[in-house]
Design an enzyme around this catalytic site. Structure first.
Site, PDB file in Angstrom:
ATOM      1  N   GLY A  89      21.602 -40.655  56.366  1.00  0.00           N
ATOM      2  CA  GLY A  89      22.708 -40.264  55.226  1.00  0.00           C
ATOM      3  C   GLY A  89      22.142 -40.766  53.870  1.00  0.00           C
ATOM      4  O   GLY A  89      20.961 -41.011  53.643  1.00  0.00           O
ATOM      5  N   GLY A  90      23.269 -41.334  53.035  1.00  0.00           N
ATOM      6  CA  GLY A  90      22.731 -41.904  51.772  1.00  0.00           C
ATOM      7  C   GLY A  90      21.979 -43.088  51.923  1.00  0.00           C
ATOM      8  O   GLY A  90      20.976 -43.334  51.147  1.00  0.00           O
ATOM      9  N   LEU A  94     -16.504 -37.564  48.486  1.00  0.00           N
ATOM     10  CA  LEU A  94     -17.001 -35.997  48.473  1.00  0.00           C
ATOM     11  C   LEU A  94     -16.151 -35.510  47.354  1.00  0.00           C
ATOM     12  O   LEU A  94     -16.813 -34.656  46.569  1.00  0.00           O
ATOM     13  CB  LEU A  94     -16.540 -35.579  49.920  1.00  0.00           C
ATOM     14  CG  LEU A  94     -16.642 -34.119  50.118  1.00  0.00           C
ATOM     15  CD1 LEU A  94     -18.259 -33.961  50.549  1.00  0.00           C
ATOM     16  CD2 LEU A  94     -16.116 -33.678  51.573  1.00  0.00           C
ATOM     17  N   GLU A 108      -8.032 -34.843  53.516  1.00  0.00           N
ATOM     18  CA  GLU A 108      -8.864 -34.574  54.607  1.00  0.00           C
ATOM     19  C   GLU A 108      -8.836 -33.139  54.971  1.00  0.00           C
ATOM     20  O   GLU A 108      -8.762 -32.779  56.260  1.00  0.00           O
ATOM     21  CB  GLU A 108      -8.700 -35.466  55.805  1.00  0.00           C
ATOM     22  CG  GLU A 108      -9.361 -37.109  55.155  1.00  0.00           C
ATOM     23  CD  GLU A 108      -9.827 -37.884  56.342  1.00  0.00           C
ATOM     24  OE1 GLU A 108     -10.358 -37.418  57.608  1.00  0.00           O
ATOM     25  OE2 GLU A 108     -10.043 -39.086  56.057  1.00  0.00           O
ATOM     26  N   PHE A 143     -15.282 -42.417  50.883  1.00  0.00           N
ATOM     27  CA  PHE A 143     -15.935 -41.229  51.491  1.00  0.00           C
ATOM     28  C   PHE A 143     -15.822 -40.474  50.107  1.00  0.00           C
ATOM     29  O   PHE A 143     -14.960 -39.972  50.001  1.00  0.00           O
ATOM     30  CB  PHE A 143     -15.018 -40.561  52.594  1.00  0.00           C
ATOM     31  CG  PHE A 143     -15.876 -39.377  53.224  1.00  0.00           C
ATOM     32  CD1 PHE A 143     -16.476 -39.506  54.361  1.00  0.00           C
ATOM     33  CD2 PHE A 143     -15.076 -38.221  53.024  1.00  0.00           C
ATOM     34  CE1 PHE A 143     -17.035 -38.500  55.076  1.00  0.00           C
ATOM     35  CE2 PHE A 143     -15.847 -36.987  53.634  1.00  0.00           C
ATOM     36  CZ  PHE A 143     -16.714 -37.359  54.700  1.00  0.00           C
ATOM     37  N   THR A 184      -6.267 -29.988  53.363  1.00  0.00           N
ATOM     38  CA  THR A 184      -5.096 -29.414  53.142  1.00  0.00           C
ATOM     39  C   THR A 184      -4.420 -28.643  54.442  1.00  0.00           C
ATOM     40  O   THR A 184      -5.333 -28.100  55.424  1.00  0.00           O
ATOM     41  CB  THR A 184      -4.607 -28.334  52.164  1.00  0.00           C
ATOM     42  OG1 THR A 184      -5.350 -27.257  52.228  1.00  0.00           O
ATOM     43  CG2 THR A 184      -4.883 -29.114  50.707  1.00  0.00           C
TER      44      THR A 184
HETATM   45  N1  CAA Z   1     -19.230 -29.475  61.757  1.00  0.00           N
HETATM   46  C1  CAA Z   1     -20.475 -29.114  61.435  1.00  0.00           C
HETATM   47  N2  CAA Z   1     -20.927 -28.140  60.647  1.00  0.00           N
HETATM   48  C2  CAA Z   1     -20.044 -27.461  59.891  1.00  0.00           C
HETATM   49  C3  CAA Z   1     -18.643 -27.444  60.241  1.00  0.00           C
HETATM   50  C4  CAA Z   1     -18.132 -28.434  61.180  1.00  0.00           C
HETATM   51  N3  CAA Z   1     -17.117 -28.552  61.267  1.00  0.00           N
HETATM   52  N4  CAA Z   1     -18.142 -26.616  59.527  1.00  0.00           N
HETATM   53  C5  CAA Z   1     -19.055 -25.924  58.800  1.00  0.00           C
HETATM   54  N5  CAA Z   1     -20.298 -26.510  59.042  1.00  0.00           N
HETATM   55  C6  CAA Z   1     -21.322 -26.019  58.732  1.00  0.00           C
HETATM   56  C7  CAA Z   1     -21.758 -24.503  59.058  1.00  0.00           C
HETATM   57  O1  CAA Z   1     -22.427 -24.419  60.102  1.00  0.00           O
HETATM   58  C8  CAA Z   1     -22.746 -24.178  57.837  1.00  0.00           C
HETATM   59  O2  CAA Z   1     -23.961 -24.493  58.126  1.00  0.00           O
HETATM   60  P1  CAA Z   1     -25.318 -23.767  57.951  1.00  0.00           P
HETATM   61  O3  CAA Z   1     -25.696 -23.978  56.474  1.00  0.00           O
HETATM   62  O4  CAA Z   1     -26.136 -24.399  58.728  1.00  0.00           O
HETATM   63  O5  CAA Z   1     -24.939 -22.484  58.197  1.00  0.00           O
HETATM   64  C9  CAA Z   1     -22.363 -24.839  56.440  1.00  0.00           C
HETATM   65  O6  CAA Z   1     -21.597 -25.916  57.035  1.00  0.00           O
HETATM   66  C10 CAA Z   1     -21.238 -24.124  55.614  1.00  0.00           C
HETATM   67  O7  CAA Z   1     -20.044 -23.821  56.559  1.00  0.00           O
HETATM   68  P2  CAA Z   1     -19.074 -22.846  55.766  1.00  0.00           P
HETATM   69  O8  CAA Z   1     -19.934 -21.481  55.097  1.00  0.00           O
HETATM   70  O9  CAA Z   1     -17.937 -22.503  56.695  1.00  0.00           O
HETATM   71  O10 CAA Z   1     -18.692 -23.377  54.519  1.00  0.00           O
HETATM   72  P3  CAA Z   1     -17.625 -23.370  53.360  1.00  0.00           P
HETATM   73  O11 CAA Z   1     -17.975 -23.722  51.981  1.00  0.00           O
HETATM   74  O12 CAA Z   1     -17.055 -21.894  53.510  1.00  0.00           O
HETATM   75  O13 CAA Z   1     -16.461 -24.373  53.598  1.00  0.00           O
HETATM   76  C11 CAA Z   1     -14.620 -25.316  54.762  1.00  0.00           C
HETATM   77  C12 CAA Z   1     -15.632 -24.393  54.974  1.00  0.00           C
HETATM   78  C13 CAA Z   1     -14.116 -25.779  56.291  1.00  0.00           C
HETATM   79  C14 CAA Z   1     -13.114 -24.742  54.172  1.00  0.00           C
HETATM   80  C15 CAA Z   1     -14.782 -26.752  54.134  1.00  0.00           C
HETATM   81  O14 CAA Z   1     -14.937 -26.357  52.633  1.00  0.00           O
HETATM   82  C16 CAA Z   1     -13.769 -27.741  54.088  1.00  0.00           C
HETATM   83  O15 CAA Z   1     -13.621 -28.306  55.084  1.00  0.00           O
HETATM   84  N6  CAA Z   1     -12.851 -27.817  53.048  1.00  0.00           N
HETATM   85  C17 CAA Z   1     -11.987 -28.838  53.072  1.00  0.00           C
HETATM   86  C18 CAA Z   1     -12.669 -30.182  52.287  1.00  0.00           C
HETATM   87  C19 CAA Z   1     -11.840 -31.664  52.778  1.00  0.00           C
HETATM   88  O16 CAA Z   1     -11.202 -31.741  53.768  1.00  0.00           O
HETATM   89  N7  CAA Z   1     -12.072 -32.369  52.009  1.00  0.00           N
HETATM   90  C20 CAA Z   1     -11.399 -33.703  52.193  1.00  0.00           C
HETATM   91  C21 CAA Z   1     -11.857 -34.950  51.297  1.00  0.00           C
HETATM   92  S1  CAA Z   1     -12.242 -36.276  51.979  1.00  0.00           S
HETATM   93  C22 CAA Z   1     -10.726 -37.188  51.830  1.00  0.00           C
HETATM   94  O17 CAA Z   1      -9.490 -36.777  51.480  1.00  0.00           O
HETATM   95  C23 CAA Z   1     -11.177 -38.702  52.325  1.00  0.00           C
HETATM   96  C24 CAA Z   1      -9.988 -39.549  51.802  1.00  0.00           C
HETATM   97  O18 CAA Z   1     -10.508 -40.523  51.168  1.00  0.00           O
HETATM   98  C25 CAA Z   1      -8.736 -39.677  52.483  1.00  0.00           C
END
Ligand code: CAA
Length: 384
Positions: free
Chosen positions: A342-343, A125, A366, A123, A368
């Site tokens: 313990g230890g 991202l 996924e 994944f 914090t």
């Molecule tokens: N489901 C569907 N759509 C969603 C959604 C959800 N849960 N959350 C947001 N959206 C949509 C919103 O509706 C919005 O859509 P529109 O454009 O249609 O309006 C769009 O997404 C943008 O939403 P936000 O304005 O809320 O977005 P944001 O930039 O403010 O971010 C956040 C919100 C939730 C903080 C997000 O940035 C986030 O989840 N950050 C953490 C990222 C993450 O978890 N990364 C993990 C990396 S992967 C990983 O770790 C894998 C691995 O290998 C282990």
């Protein structure tokens, strides 16, 4: 409300428990010390349907439900957290493609993922400068003729060097913010995809049997048939997949903590001080009682999120709450388990030391704990 698993859920849990006890647990410590990627183990889990637990049977998956998935993840993580993260991400990728892919994409990628042929899914991202805020990603996909050219780098990619199938997110329209991000299906590093390479593998505190790669995309070319879910629709897909992924990571954390707690209870029943088993000392008994209580609460929260997802109800808030509570709780439970040892708990002679290291990252990847709180707070406002 029924707290008992169905026959099918219990059967999947038992299947996962049996293979975890037989195949994963005996060599988990050795894989941790040597940093061995569990390729053979993943292939064997695939044969049992555990790489595509909720994927429909028609695509080669187990066709089970989300609660079965959560229970299986707990059992796998209880034995080996490194295997569990690869399993969790592979399930997430397979489920995403099965859900939003075209027929051709489903046929091309999902059976390969769930059968173990692809070894794992990745994944892609996050980036070095865009982890918690993926909308700030810098990787671009530009149009060259009738193809897309992907350029940039990805970071913290679980199984990134091993995965046969990757979902890669890239900016296709810089002016459109998060609506200008698109997801692409890309054959992974083992396929020798031109332009795709491993920059480095992270040397981590824990999860030594799992690889975490930084990847370079240096003009990786794909066609329109690689676009997953539509141009500009990638950010929503990532959020949707992560909602489900967070149930997987909550389950992973619970499984790690469950294994640690069981070891601590056993140890406290055998180890004697002042003429009696240490579990009979009030201080130790109380530590274990609290840990067991917290862990059951986190487990119930996680199963609630899974049940809502299975029912087709909104579950963003519940998944974030489950991940927050489960991972924070699991950290505390592993700490208690180490203290009770313990230890001895501080040495590699006992499994607690590995659990303590492995569990730490569940509060980070996924999303914090701080991100989960943002998600929950936004959902609370939305609920008013
Ligand atoms: N489901 C569907 N759509 C969603 C959604 C959800 N849960 N959350 C947001 N959206 C949509 C919103 O509706 C919005 O859509 P529109 O454009 O249609 O309006 C769009 O997404 C943008 O939403 P936000 O304005 O809320 O977005 P944001 O930039 O403010 O971010 C956040 C919100 C939730 C903080 C997000 O940035 C986030 O989840 N950050 C953490 C990222 C993450 O978890 N990364 C993990 C990396 S992967 C990983 O770790 C894998 C691995 O290998 C282990």
């Amino acid at each position: 409300m029924d707290f008992a698993p169905t026959e099918e859920q219990e059967a999947v849990r038992r299947l996962a428990r049996d293979v975890a006890d037989r195949l994963l647990a005996p060599r988990a410590a050795a894989r941790d010390v040597a940093g061995t990627f569990p390729e053979a183990e993943l292939r064997e889990l695939a044969q049992l349907g555990l790489l595509g637990i909720v994927v429909p049977e028609a695509l080669g998956g187990a066709g089970a439900d989300v609660i079965a998935y959560a229970l299986a993840m707990q059992e796998i993580a209880r034995a080996d957290a490194s295997v569990a993260v690869a399993v969790s991400v592979t399930n997430m990728v397979a489920e995403l493609i099965a859900k939003v892919g075209t027929d051709a994409q489903r046929r091309a990628f999902v059976p390969a993922l769930v059968s173990g042929e692809a070894v794992a899914g990745a994944f892609a991202l996050s980036e070095p400068q865009a982890g918690s805020d993926p909308a700030a990603m810098a990787t671009t996909a530009t149009r060259v003729g009738d193809r897309w050219r992907l350029t940039g780098s990805k970071a913290w990619i679980t199984s990134g060097d091993r995965a046969g199938v990757m979902v890669v997110w890239a900016v296709t329209d810089a002016a459109a913010g998060h609506r200008g991000i698109t997801a692409f299906l890309v054959p992974g590093v083992p396929h020798g995809t031109p332009g795709l390479s491993v920059i480095r593998l992270e040397e981590k505190m824990g999860l030594h049997g799992s690889t975490t790669a930084q990847l370079a995309l240096d003009g990786v070319e794909v066609g329109d048939d690689a676009v997953l879910g539509g141009v500009g629709g990638g950010f929503r897909l990532a959020m949707m997949a992560l909602d489900g992924g967070r149930i997987g990571i909550a389950s992973q954390a619970i499984g790690i903590a469950r294994g640690a707690l069981e070891a601590a209870i056993r140890y406290a029943g055998e180890r004697e001080t002042f003429g009696q088993a240490i579990i009979k000392h009030q201080g130790v008994g109380a530590l274990l009682a609290d840990a067991a209580t917290w862990l059951d609460a986190a487990t119930l929260m996680t199963l609630r999120a899974a049940a809502r997802k299975q029912a087709g109800a909104a579950f963003t808030r519940e998944a974030a709450m489950a991940k927050l509570l489960a991972t924070e709780t699991a950290g505390k439970v592993c700490d208690v388990a180490l203290q009770v040892h313990g230890g001895n708990g501080y040495t590699r002679d006992f499994p607690i030391e590995r659990a303590y290291r492995d569990v730490r990252v569940t509060r980070i990847y996924e999303g914090t704990s701080e991100i989960q709180r943002i998600v929950i707070a936004r959902e609370l406002v939305r609920g008013l």
